[in-house]
Design a protein around this motif. Structure first.
Motif, short mmCIF file in Angstrom:
data_model
loop_
_atom_site.label_atom_id
_atom_site.label_comp_id
_atom_site.label_asym_id
_atom_site.label_seq_id
_atom_site.Cartn_x
_atom_site.Cartn_y
_atom_site.Cartn_z
N ARG A 252 -10.69 -2.02 1.19
CA ARG A 252 -10.03 -0.78 1.59
C ARG A 252 -11.03 0.38 1.56
O ARG A 252 -12.00 0.36 0.79
CB ARG A 252 -8.85 -0.49 0.67
CG ARG A 252 -9.17 -0.32 -0.79
CD ARG A 252 -7.91 -0.04 -1.61
NE ARG A 252 -8.21 -0.09 -3.05
CZ ARG A 252 -7.65 -0.95 -3.89
NH1 ARG A 252 -6.76 -1.82 -3.46
NH2 ARG A 252 -7.97 -0.93 -5.18
N PRO A 253 -10.80 1.39 2.39
CA PRO A 253 -11.70 2.56 2.39
C PRO A 253 -11.65 3.28 1.05
O PRO A 253 -10.64 3.26 0.34
CB PRO A 253 -11.13 3.44 3.52
CG PRO A 253 -10.33 2.52 4.36
CD PRO A 253 -9.77 1.49 3.43
N SER A 254 -12.76 3.95 0.72
CA SER A 254 -12.81 4.74 -0.51
C SER A 254 -11.95 5.98 -0.37
O SER A 254 -11.93 6.62 0.69
CB SER A 254 -14.27 5.14 -0.80
OG SER A 254 -14.33 6.07 -1.83
N ALA A 284 -2.27 -4.87 9.85
CA ALA A 284 -2.70 -4.50 11.21
C ALA A 284 -4.18 -4.14 11.24
O ALA A 284 -4.91 -4.54 12.15
CB ALA A 284 -1.85 -3.35 11.72
N GLU A 285 -4.64 -3.39 10.23
CA GLU A 285 -6.05 -3.04 10.16
C GLU A 285 -6.90 -4.27 9.89
O GLU A 285 -8.00 -4.42 10.46
CB GLU A 285 -6.27 -2.00 9.06
CG GLU A 285 -7.73 -1.65 8.78
CD GLU A 285 -8.45 -1.02 9.96
OE1 GLU A 285 -9.69 -0.92 9.88
OE2 GLU A 285 -7.81 -0.63 10.95
N GLN A 286 -6.39 -5.20 9.06
CA GLN A 286 -7.14 -6.43 8.79
C GLN A 286 -7.31 -7.25 10.06
O GLN A 286 -8.39 -7.77 10.35
CB GLN A 286 -6.44 -7.25 7.72
CG GLN A 286 -7.22 -8.46 7.26
CD GLN A 286 -8.50 -8.09 6.55
OE1 GLN A 286 -8.51 -7.85 5.36
NE2 GLN A 286 -9.61 -8.02 7.27
N PHE A 290 -10.83 -8.33 11.80
CA PHE A 290 -11.15 -9.73 12.07
C PHE A 290 -11.50 -9.94 13.54
O PHE A 290 -12.42 -10.69 13.87
CB PHE A 290 -9.97 -10.63 11.70
CG PHE A 290 -9.84 -10.93 10.24
CD1 PHE A 290 -10.86 -10.68 9.34
CD2 PHE A 290 -8.67 -11.52 9.76
CE1 PHE A 290 -10.74 -10.97 8.00
CE2 PHE A 290 -8.53 -11.82 8.40
CZ PHE A 290 -9.56 -11.54 7.53
N GLU A 291 -10.75 -9.30 14.42
CA GLU A 291 -11.03 -9.45 15.86
C GLU A 291 -12.40 -8.89 16.21
O GLU A 291 -13.12 -9.47 17.05
CB GLU A 291 -9.92 -8.79 16.67
CG GLU A 291 -8.60 -9.56 16.60
CD GLU A 291 -7.42 -8.83 17.23
OE1 GLU A 291 -7.57 -7.61 17.51
OE2 GLU A 291 -6.38 -9.46 17.43
N GLN A 316 1.17 -8.46 4.26
CA GLN A 316 2.16 -7.40 4.39
C GLN A 316 2.96 -7.19 3.10
O GLN A 316 3.52 -6.11 2.89
CB GLN A 316 3.11 -7.70 5.55
CG GLN A 316 2.41 -7.76 6.89
CD GLN A 316 3.37 -8.02 8.04
OE1 GLN A 316 4.25 -7.21 8.29
NE2 GLN A 316 3.19 -9.13 8.72
N ILE A 317 3.01 -8.21 2.23
CA ILE A 317 3.73 -8.06 0.97
C ILE A 317 2.80 -8.20 -0.25
O ILE A 317 3.26 -8.21 -1.38
CB ILE A 317 4.89 -9.07 0.85
CG1 ILE A 317 4.38 -10.51 0.91
CG2 ILE A 317 5.93 -8.81 1.94
CD1 ILE A 317 5.44 -11.55 0.58
N MET A 318 1.50 -8.28 0.00
CA MET A 318 0.56 -8.40 -1.10
C MET A 318 0.46 -7.07 -1.85
O MET A 318 0.36 -6.01 -1.24
CB MET A 318 -0.82 -8.82 -0.58
CG MET A 318 -1.87 -9.00 -1.67
SD MET A 318 -3.47 -9.48 -0.96
CE MET A 318 -4.58 -8.51 -1.98
N PRO A 319 0.48 -7.09 -3.17
CA PRO A 319 0.34 -5.85 -3.94
C PRO A 319 -1.09 -5.33 -3.89
O PRO A 319 -2.02 -6.05 -3.53
CB PRO A 319 0.72 -6.28 -5.36
CG PRO A 319 0.33 -7.72 -5.42
CD PRO A 319 0.64 -8.27 -4.05
#
Length: 354
Positions: A252-254, A284-286, A290-291, A316-319
Motif C-alpha cells: 500500500r502507498p505510504s 481493483a488497484e491490485q 498485476f496487469e 476484498q475482505i482481507m483485513p
C-alpha cells in the motif's frame, strides 16, 4: 536446446555430505528456534499448496509450469508457486490473525551461490499490525539464528554484520542520494507515474549504462544493484525502506508520501534477506498493478501468467495486514558461514546446463 546434468560429485557422496553436514545440522537448529519464536508470538504455522493457478504476477519472476489431468484426460494449466503469498492472504481473509509458513518455492531461470530453483521461503503475516513490527521480527530472527549456532556475527564471503547491533534504517530515496548522487523521487509523480528520461539522464551523469529499450524500472534496478546494494548490511543489518510505488506492486502507498510505498528489504553482508510490505488490500488497484506487471513481462520475455481471481476476490475482505518473505536458506548461510546455498540444502536440485 536440451540441458544435461553436469558430472560434478553429487551431494550424496559421503565426502561431500560430510563437508555439508555441519551446515545442515545448523539449519535444523535454526528452523526449530524460529518455530519456537513464532509459537511464543501466538502464530499459527500453516502449510500451503505448491500447485497454484497463478505463480505470482511480478514481471521478472519466472515459474515452473505443469499440467493437471482429470481421470478422463481433461487438462488444466497449473504452476509451482514462486511464493505462498496468495494462499497466505486468503487465510487472512478467512479470519486468521497471525500466520507463518515455511514453504518450498520454485523459481525458474535462477541458479547461483545465492539462488536455487527450489528453496525455502519463510513468510509470516500480522493482521492489524504495522509493517514496522515485521522489521523488528526480522532483526530478532537474525540474532536468534546467530545465537542458535553460537555465531557472534553473520558472515558471507569475508563480509560481516552484527545481528545484535541496532539496524540501520534508510529510505530508498536517501540511499540513492547518499550512494549515487541521484534525486530519485524527482522522477516520480504524486500519482506514482515515473519519468524515464529524467532518471536516464541521472544514470548517465553517474556513468551508468542506459539502453534505448530500458524502462524506468530497468534503470532503477541497475542503479540499485550497481550503486546502492554494495553498501548495505555491512557491520550491521540495513533496512531499506519506502520503495517507489511502481516498485511495490503488492504494497500500500505510504500515508506520508504517495510516491512511495510501505515496502522494505532487509540486507546483511550485502545479501538481501527479506522483503516486507504493508499489504495492499484494494482489489481493483491490485488487479491494475498485476496487469501492468504482466504487460511488462510480455514485452520483455514474451509470456504472461494468469491472474488468480480467487485471490483478487479474497482481497476484498482481507483485513489490513503486514507480511514479509524471508529467504530462510540465506539466513542459514549467513549464520553458519556457508558460501553457497547448496551447502545448506539437504537435497539440492541436480546441476543442469552445459
Amino acid at each position: 536446446m536440451t540441458l544435461t546434468s553436469a558430472k560434478a560429485s553429487p551431494w550424496w557422496t559421503p565426502d561431500v555430505h560430510a563437508d555439508r553436514r555441519p551446515f545442515l545440522i545448523g539449519r535444523n537448529a535454526i528452523q526449530a528456534a524460529l518455530r519456537l519464536y513464532f509459537a511464543k508470538e501466538d502464530f499459527i504455522e500453516v502449510d500451503t499448496s505448491a500447485l497454484q493457478v497463478s505463480p505470482g504476477n511480478e514481471a521478472h519472476l519466472h515459474a515452473f509450469a505443469t499440467e493437471a489431468l482429470t481421470t478422463d484426460g481433461q487438462s488444466a494449466p497449473f504452476y509451482l508457486h514462486t511464493s505462498p503469498e496468495f494462499a497466505c492472504k486468503k487465510l487472512l481473509s478467512a479470519g486468521e490473525q497471525r500466520i507463518a509458513c515455511f514453504a518450498h518455492v520454485y523459481r525458474n531461470r535462477e541458479r547461483g551461490p545465492l539462488h536455487h530453483p527450489e528453496f525455502t521461503m519463510l513468510e509470516w503475516y500480522r493482521a492489524g499490525e504495522s509493517y514496522e513490527t515485521l522489521m523488528m521480527d526480522c532483526v530478532r530472527m537474525a540474532a536468534l539464528a546467530a545465537e542458535t549456532v553460537k555465531a557472534s556475527k553473520l558472515t558471507y564471503r569475508g563480509a560481516e554484520a552484527d545481528p545484535f547491533a541496532g539496524p540501520e534504517r534508510i529510505s530508498v530515496a536517501e540511499a540513492f542520494d547518499r550512494y549515487a548522487g541521484i534525486d530519485l523521487l524527482a522522477s516520480v509523480a504524486t500519482d506514482g507515474s515515473t519519468d524515464r528520461e529524467h532518471l536516464a539522464a541521472e544514470l548517465r551523469r553517474n556513468g551508468l549504462r542506459v539502453a534505448e529499450d530500458d524502462g524506468w524500472a530497468d534503470l532503477f534496478s541497475r542503479a540499485l544493484v550497481e550503486k546502492i546494494e554494495p553498501h548495505l548490511g555491512f557491520g550491521r543489518i540495513t533496512i531499506l525502506d519506502e520503495y517507489p510505488v511502481s516498485e511495490a506492486a503488492l504494497a500500500r502507498p505510504s500515508a506520508g508520501d504517495p510516491r512511495v510505498a510501505e515496502r522494505f528489504e532487509v540486507y546483511a553482508c550485502g545479501v538481501e534477506l527479506a522483503n516486507g510490505f504493508g499489504e495492499l488490500t484494494n482489489a481493483a488497484e491490485q488487479r491494475r498493478r498485476f496487469e501492468i506487471e504482466m504487460a511488462e513481462k510480455a514485452r520483455i520475455y514474451g509470456e504472461r501468467y494468469p491472474l488468480d481471481e480467487d485471490f483478487l476476490d479474497a482481497l476484498q475482505i482481507m483485513p489490513e495486514a503486514s507480511g514479509i518473505a524471508l529467504g530462510f536458506d540465506r539466513l542459514v548461510m549467513l549464520a553458519t558461514g556457508a558460501t553457497r546455498i547448496d551447502q545448506v540444502l539437504w537435497a539440492p536440485v541436480a546441476e543442469y546446463g552445459r
